[in-house]
Design an enzyme around this catalytic site. Sequence first.
Site, PDB file in Angstrom:
ATOM      1  N   GLY A  34       9.612  44.387   5.912  1.00  0.00           N
ATOM      2  CA  GLY A  34       9.462  45.015   4.602  1.00  0.00           C
ATOM      3  C   GLY A  34       9.001  43.986   3.584  1.00  0.00           C
ATOM      4  N   GLN A  39       7.570  40.486  -4.687  1.00  0.00           N
ATOM      5  CA  GLN A  39       7.567  39.296  -3.827  1.00  0.00           C
ATOM      6  C   GLN A  39       6.179  38.668  -3.763  1.00  0.00           C
ATOM      7  OE1 GLN A  39       9.786  41.464  -0.444  1.00  0.00           O
ATOM      8  NE2 GLN A  39      10.403  39.327  -0.234  1.00  0.00           N
ATOM      9  N   CYS A  81      15.270  37.258   4.129  1.00  0.00           N
ATOM     10  CA  CYS A  81      14.280  37.707   3.159  1.00  0.00           C
ATOM     11  C   CYS A  81      13.093  36.760   3.188  1.00  0.00           C
ATOM     12  CB  CYS A  81      14.911  37.726   1.772  1.00  0.00           C
ATOM     13  SG  CYS A  81      13.781  38.250   0.490  1.00  0.00           S
ATOM     14  N   LEU A  82      11.879  37.327   3.205  1.00  0.00           N
ATOM     15  CA  LEU A  82      10.679  36.478   3.264  1.00  0.00           C
ATOM     16  C   LEU A  82      10.599  35.538   2.064  1.00  0.00           C
ATOM     17  CD1 LEU A  82       7.946  38.983   4.506  1.00  0.00           C
ATOM     18  CD2 LEU A  82       9.395  37.435   5.825  1.00  0.00           C
ATOM     19  N   HIS A 123      17.218  47.215   0.926  1.00  0.00           N
ATOM     20  CA  HIS A 123      16.906  45.820   0.614  1.00  0.00           C
ATOM     21  C   HIS A 123      15.674  45.748  -0.301  1.00  0.00           C
ATOM     22  CE1 HIS A 123      16.387  41.434   1.981  1.00  0.00           C
ATOM     23  NE2 HIS A 123      15.230  41.695   1.402  1.00  0.00           N
ATOM     24  N   GLU A 124      14.653  46.541   0.035  1.00  0.00           N
ATOM     25  CA  GLU A 124      13.405  46.499  -0.748  1.00  0.00           C
ATOM     26  C   GLU A 124      13.582  47.159  -2.112  1.00  0.00           C
ATOM     27  OE1 GLU A 124      11.231  44.531   0.309  1.00  0.00           O
ATOM     28  OE2 GLU A 124      12.010  44.345   2.338  1.00  0.00           O
ATOM     29  N   HIS A 127      14.996  44.747  -4.398  1.00  0.00           N
ATOM     30  CA  HIS A 127      13.992  43.805  -4.913  1.00  0.00           C
ATOM     31  C   HIS A 127      13.379  44.329  -6.211  1.00  0.00           C
ATOM     32  CE1 HIS A 127      13.436  40.390  -2.317  1.00  0.00           C
ATOM     33  NE2 HIS A 127      13.324  41.126  -1.228  1.00  0.00           N
TER      34      HIS A 127
HETATM   35 ZN    ZN Z   1      13.643  40.496   0.702  1.00  0.00          ZN
END
Ligand code: ZN
Length: 183
Positions: A34, A39, A81-82, A123-124, A127
Amino acid sequence: MLRHQSKPLVRVDAELKKIVREMFDLMYEANGVGLAANQVDLPMRLFIVNAMGKPDEGEEYVFINPVVSKPKGTDEKEEGCLSLPGFYGEVTRPARIHVSAYNLEGEELEADLEGLLARVVQHETDHLDGVLFIDRLSTTASMDMEPPLSQMQNQYEERVRHGDAPDEDAVAERLAEWENNYC
Ligand code: ZN
């Protein structure tokens, strides 16, 4: 950007569709499942998901202006998380949710989710509200993460000082431009 409260998206054009395609490429490159717009420094409420994390497997979803509702049960699983490479932690979230959103074609999307998809969507969506999974860890786990996180913050500030990353004014200016065009 990771703490930015994203604004509803009101316009989809060819440029945005191209950006979403690039977001998928970036997500696959980083072995993610995701990725939220903020991000990649974009301030609109949009994220992408492919639970399989591979371009030739699974289903690609684009969520625009998502609303999560009807949380049921609880489930604890490790998340990463990226945007926070190397950080992992156990996060407790509702096991099942309902989500409504729009896709890039402007079609309404309604789904009851569980398992990995429910977790990724939560999670997204976090963000987009400037919330990170590290905000949802137990007190002990988040204390363990404090030193490496401050180190990461310091490194970032150092890069800004050396002109290797844009300063706050430059970021704010760019954000305003995107928000004017799309929010
Ligand atoms: Zn993340």
